[in-house]
Design an enzyme around this catalytic site. Structure first.
Site, PDB file in Angstrom:
ATOM      1  N   GLU A   1       0.842  -1.253  -0.022  1.00  0.00           N
ATOM      2  CA  GLU A   1       0.176   0.077  -0.037  1.00  0.00           C
ATOM      3  C   GLU A   1       0.961   1.468   0.106  1.00  0.00           C
ATOM      4  O   GLU A   1       1.989   1.411   0.774  1.00  0.00           O
ATOM      5  CB  GLU A   1      -1.034  -0.107   1.318  1.00  0.00           C
TER       6      GLU A   1
ATOM      7  N   ASP B   1       0.039   5.306   0.691  1.00  0.00           N
ATOM      8  CA  ASP B   1      -0.915   6.124   1.195  1.00  0.00           C
ATOM      9  C   ASP B   1      -0.367   7.463   0.810  1.00  0.00           C
ATOM     10  O   ASP B   1       0.450   8.023   1.163  1.00  0.00           O
ATOM     11  CB  ASP B   1      -0.857   5.843   3.017  1.00  0.00           C
TER      12      ASP B   1
ATOM     13  N   GLU C   1      -2.302  11.064   2.022  1.00  0.00           N
ATOM     14  CA  GLU C   1      -3.554  11.286   2.601  1.00  0.00           C
ATOM     15  C   GLU C   1      -3.506  12.529   3.286  1.00  0.00           C
ATOM     16  O   GLU C   1      -2.448  13.015   3.756  1.00  0.00           O
ATOM     17  CB  GLU C   1      -3.836  10.447   3.635  1.00  0.00           C
TER      18      GLU C   1
ATOM     19  N   ASN D   1       4.606   1.417   8.962  1.00  0.00           N
ATOM     20  CA  ASN D   1       5.503   2.021   9.989  1.00  0.00           C
ATOM     21  C   ASN D   1       6.721   2.909   9.257  1.00  0.00           C
ATOM     22  O   ASN D   1       7.711   3.036   9.869  1.00  0.00           O
ATOM     23  CB  ASN D   1       6.212   1.011  10.725  1.00  0.00           C
ATOM     24  N   ARG D   2       6.160   3.345   8.186  1.00  0.00           N
ATOM     25  CA  ARG D   2       7.156   4.384   7.355  1.00  0.00           C
ATOM     26  C   ARG D   2       6.634   5.676   7.160  1.00  0.00           C
ATOM     27  O   ARG D   2       6.470   6.222   6.003  1.00  0.00           O
ATOM     28  CB  ARG D   2       7.579   3.661   6.042  1.00  0.00           C
TER      29      ARG D   2
ATOM     30  N   GLY E   1      -4.663  12.345  17.428  1.00  0.00           N
ATOM     31  CA  GLY E   1      -4.920  11.641  18.734  1.00  0.00           C
ATOM     32  C   GLY E   1      -6.282  11.666  19.217  1.00  0.00           C
ATOM     33  O   GLY E   1      -6.591  11.472  20.364  1.00  0.00           O
TER      34      GLY E   1
END
Length: 243
Positions: A50, A52, A54, A77-78, A148
């Site tokens: 994938e 992304d 966004e 995680n990149r 968050g």
């Protein structure tokens, strides 16, 4: 043109994607509406790849954040995040993903914002073993996309919409386990319409990329020492803009 007003929905935008499972020559014939209209670059399955690109949710009047990530075999995680220099709701912009065997380049209005090289030689996975599809959508307001969860969605602003203009694909067609581009295509046999297969950044592009990386990046996984106390992923130790 996305019209999100004061919403904090996650907007996934890639208007120009330069590789997918099949080329869409007729948008209304070749594009399939699944759920809610989505646009990212992804394969399918439990070991999916994938890419992304966004826009994260924000409050009206605040700068917009572009979130990028690259998954290989269902591992991401990149992340890199950017405060962009424009208001994406004010006018249309060109968003480009170049994905070839050597590198992934993400661009806005032909300005490169991120370069992810193929570092398989040092053990870094790279998405090159399966086809991808293109998805475009307005996604839900999960905590990671809304600072968050600090910024709550104003559902009174619904429905939330995004508009797209001029969708273009140049691609290898992947069918029955093989690619129309072949596995051993040399640079001498690549046509002008397949230039993306070896596309890289020239000196002017690299200067633009350096400007973006120095002035617009607000998060880079390669500089997050708290997240990686045992050491960053190996690609982080490579020259940042070497191709």
């Amino acid at each position: 043109m996305p019209s999100l007003s004061s919403s904090v929905m996650l907007l996934v935008l890639v208007l120009i994607a330069i590789l997918m499972a099949a080329s869409a020559k007729n948008f209304y014939r070749d594009v399939e509406i699944t759920f809610g209209d989505e646009l990212t670059l992804s394969s399918q399955g439990l070991t999916h790849d994938e890419i992304d690109f966004e826009f994260l949710g924000n409050l009206s009047g605040q700068p917009y954040t572009v979130h990028t990530n690259i998954y290989t075999q269902d591992v991401g995680n990149r992340e890199q995040q950017f405060r962009v220099w424009f208001d994406p709701t004010a006018s249309f912009h060109k968003y480009t993903v170049i994905w070839n065997p050597q590198r992934i380049i993400l661009m806005v209005d032909d300005i490169p914002i991120r370069l992810f090289n193929n570092n398989e030689a040092i053990g870094v996975p790279f998405p090159n073993s399966q086809a991808m599809n293109v998805y475009a959508t307005i996604w839900d307001a999960e905590d990671w996309a809304t600072e968050g969860g600090r910024i709550q969605t104003d559902w009174t602003q619904a429905p939330f919409t995004a508009s797209y203009e001029h969708f273009e694909l140049e691609a290898c067609v992947y069918s029955s386990g093989s690619s129309s581009c072949g596995s051993s295509q040399s640079t001498t046999s690549i046509t002008s319409t397949e230039a993306w297969l070896t596309q890289s950044l020239d000196s002017e592009d690299l200067e633009k990329l350096l400007w973006v990386q120095q002035t617009c990046v607000i998060y880079n996984y390669c500089t997050d020492y708290e997240r990686f106390p045992q050491g960053h992923p190996p690609e982080c130790n490579q020259p940042r803009f070497q191709q």
